[in-house]
Design a protein around this motif. Structure first.
Motif, mmCIF file in Angstrom:
data_model
loop_
_atom_site.group_PDB
_atom_site.id
_atom_site.type_symbol
_atom_site.label_atom_id
_atom_site.label_comp_id
_atom_site.label_asym_id
_atom_site.label_seq_id
_atom_site.Cartn_x
_atom_site.Cartn_y
_atom_site.Cartn_z
ATOM 1 N N GLN A 139 0.827 -1.211 0.000
ATOM 2 C CA GLN A 139 0.000 0.000 0.000
ATOM 3 C C GLN A 139 0.857 1.255 0.000
ATOM 4 O O GLN A 139 0.559 2.237 -0.691
ATOM 5 N N ARG A 140 1.919 1.221 0.755
ATOM 6 C CA ARG A 140 2.829 2.378 0.790
ATOM 7 C C ARG A 140 3.483 2.602 -0.573
ATOM 8 O O ARG A 140 3.631 3.733 -1.019
ATOM 9 N N ILE A 141 3.883 1.504 -1.205
ATOM 10 C CA ILE A 141 4.502 1.635 -2.530
ATOM 11 C C ILE A 141 3.485 2.206 -3.522
ATOM 12 O O ILE A 141 3.817 3.079 -4.338
ATOM 13 N N PHE A 142 2.234 1.729 -3.458
ATOM 14 C CA PHE A 142 1.181 2.259 -4.321
ATOM 15 C C PHE A 142 1.062 3.771 -4.156
ATOM 16 O O PHE A 142 0.974 4.516 -5.144
ATOM 17 N N GLU A 143 1.017 4.222 -2.916
ATOM 18 C CA GLU A 143 0.849 5.657 -2.661
ATOM 19 C C GLU A 143 1.968 6.473 -3.283
ATOM 20 O O GLU A 143 1.725 7.524 -3.893
#
Length: 588
Positions: A139-143
């Motif tokens: 999720q952090r990478i997506f953001e």
């Protein structure tokens, strides 16, 4: 009209506040690359997002260490392991981008789904946390990849109670500590990351509420009872008044514990028992001490193995055990060897974790005796750490004396190896056995010859003796600690142990429930071990009774035919005193 929900209490306390509904972040994902963007540009975008994510996680680790939230920092250390392992995540994503000409975000989603799919067949609490770790990193990478940040839990101008389907570690890490006064989630367990965060922040929390987030809107009034796992949405004036009173009583009750903390657990006629703490994670060590624990009666070591992708080294285990030994010295710390299996799995240990009946399968001491190399590393770490305090080793899930004898042989092999290498260790460390199966209780006289102490694990003992799955709501009403069979197994175990001069502790839920305290003392129990927060209350119960009274109560209880008769007897004899201590015996 108010709505009531029942969940799992994971952090004690009572709060009343306004809801902040935290919604799950859903990234918008393109499958194929734009013609204007080349494949290598997608790779570079992904690598840049990974670097940004790495910096964010390092910042979270530093921030949590600075605030002494060690267990929270450990969670983010695990996230860094996931991110830094090229074969686990990043290489797979880059390979998909290049081979299948995908966008970076689509490739990331496919890899994440592939990694988390292995956790679907075995839906245990600890495996869900591994899944949560992987998804949170993703999720952090997506953001960072999409330059699209999720909703924030910071910047509140008034106190709020956060309601969410789930809270990832990265959500709670940026939670406004001054304004978030509690939270509730649809999913989770006592060992979930959100529960760990709540206890570290010392704010009330209830998890595992099903679909509460679907029945609530931002601005609703909510009551959280973190003691009993109860949540009320849009409470009535009467309910608010009632829980405000409970909140004040809880504060007063906790304040009164300061006077009990250093007092002995001694009956009115001078009989003294030990009150110890059960701990599972490092954050609980100092909390237990502050509540007056006279040592650690059960240190569950599974958390070291479960909250990670790889197995802990001997060095890492040694450092953890040394820390708890030093903090509690000269008080005892009983370290239970790895109790994996049942409802807890480590995929790297179990080739086929989806056993048809895991509670009767390869678990606890059986697993350790099969994976001797892992068992030896743990025993070596415990023996070495023993020189820094008063450590004891305890074997879980014993069913046969042969298991104890073999475990002692392995312990001796480890000791011989340490001696040969000139490494100092505790030469006289005591070894104990958990009594949590009917076979162990019925052969306690044989086991007592081979060990220094017993600890009765009532959760499993009741489950196995009464053939009750304690997690099955349809038969939960049959789970009866006061059942004559259970009282007799406990009594006979204590008698057998005392004949050999062995002390007997109890570390199951019975030890933490004041309804059972007097009967257990009357049966001859030497030590109680429980969650730190309930220690002062149990100590107060002990100090309000006499040994003569407790023995008479136990004698009468052993002669009764049904569990409800025993419960009625206890409430009739002690109910008023328990009500004075806890407000109501049912709420204790």
């Amino acid at each position: 009209m108010s709505k009531r929900f029942k969940g799992i209490p994971v952090s004690p306390g009572v709060v009343i506040g306004k809801v902040y509904l935290f919604e799950t972040y859903k990234p918008r994902i393109r499958r194929q690359t734009d013609r204007t963007r080349r494949i290598e540009e997608e790779v570079k975008l992904f690598e840049s997002a990974v670097r940004e994510t790495h910096q964010e996680i390092e910042k979270d680790i530093e921030e949590n260490k600075k605030n002494a939230y060690k267990e929270c920092a450990d969670i983010f250390e695990t996230h860094l392991l996931i991110l830094n392992d090229p074969d686990y995540l990043t290489t797979k994503v880059i390979d998909k981008i290049r081979r299948r000409r995908m966008t970076a975000e689509y490739a990331l989603r496919e890899v994440l789904e592939g990694l988390t799919s292995k956790f679907i067949p075995v839906k245990t609490a600890h495996l869900r946390e591994k899944e949560t770790d992987i998804r949170d990193v993703g999720q952090r990478i997506f953001e960072n990849l999409l330059n699209s940040k999720r909703a924030s839990l910071m910047g509140f101008e008034e106190d709020v109670v956060v309601v969410a389907h789930s809270l990832a570690p990265s959500d709670t890490a940026q939670m406004c500590k001054e304004r978030v006064i509690g939270f509730v989630t649809d999913v989770g367990s006592r060992t979930s990351h959100s529960a760990i965060m709540a206890r570290a922040l010392e704010i009330p929390a209830v998890v595992g509420l099903g679909d509460i987030s679907a029945h609530i809107k931002r601005g609703d009034t909510i009551i959280i009872d973190g003691l009993h796992g109860e949540v009320i949405v849009n409470p009535t004036k009467e309910e608010i008044a009632s829980y405000e009173k409970k909140r004040q009583e809880y504060f007063s009750f906790m304040a009164s514990f300061d006077s009990l903390r250093d007092l002995p657990a001694r009956t009115q006629d001078g009989y003294q028992v030990k009150i110890m703490a059960n701990i599972e994670i490092q954050e609980e060590i100092r909390h237990a001490r502050s509540h007056g624990a006279e040592g650690i009666g059960l240190y569950r070591t599974e958390f070291l193995f479960l909250n990670r992708l790889n197995l802990p080294s001997e060095k890492e285990q040694f450092e953890v055990y040394r820390e708890v030994a030093q903090i509690y010295a000269p008080y005892p710390v009983v370290i239970r060897t790895l109790d994996i299996g049942g409802d807890k799995f480590v995929l790297s240990l179990l080739e086929n974790p989806d056993e048809p009946n895991p509670f009767l399968g390869l678990r606890a001491i059986r697993l350790s005796l099969e994976h001797v190399d892992i068992f030896k590393k743990q025993l070596s770490a415990i023996l070495r750490a023993g020189v820094y305090g008063n450590l004891k080793v305890m074997l879980p899930m014993i069913t046969d004396i042969g298991e104890v004898i073999r475990a002692k042989e392995i312990l001796q092999e480890v000791a011989d190896d340490l001696r040969k290498r000139g490494i100092s260790f505790d030469e006289d460390m005591e070894i104990g056995a958990m009594i949590e199966t009917p076979s162990a209780a019925l052969t306690a006289d044989l086991l007592a010859k081979e060990v220094n102490f017993f600890s009765i694990g009532t959760n499993d003992l009741i489950q196995y003796a009464l053939a009750i799955d304690r997690s099955n709501e349809r038969v939960a009403h049959l789970y009866k600690p006061f059942h004559p069979a259970i009282l007799r197994l406990i009594h006979s175990t204590i008698i057998a142990a005392h004949r050999w001069g062995r002390r007997v502790a109890m570390c199951g839920e019975m030890a933490a429930n004041p309804l059972f305290t007097a009967v257990l003392i009357g049966l001859g129990l030497d030590e109680f071990s429980m969650s730190g927060v309930v220690i002062p209350g149990i100590k107060e119960v002990i100090r309000s009774i006499s040994l003569v009274e407790a023995k008479d109560l136990a004698d009468k209880a052993l002669k009764l035919e049904r569990a409800d008769q025993v419960e009625s007897l206890v409430k009739e004899r002690l109910g008023k005193r328990l009500e004075n201590i806890f407000g109501a015996i049912e709420e204790a």
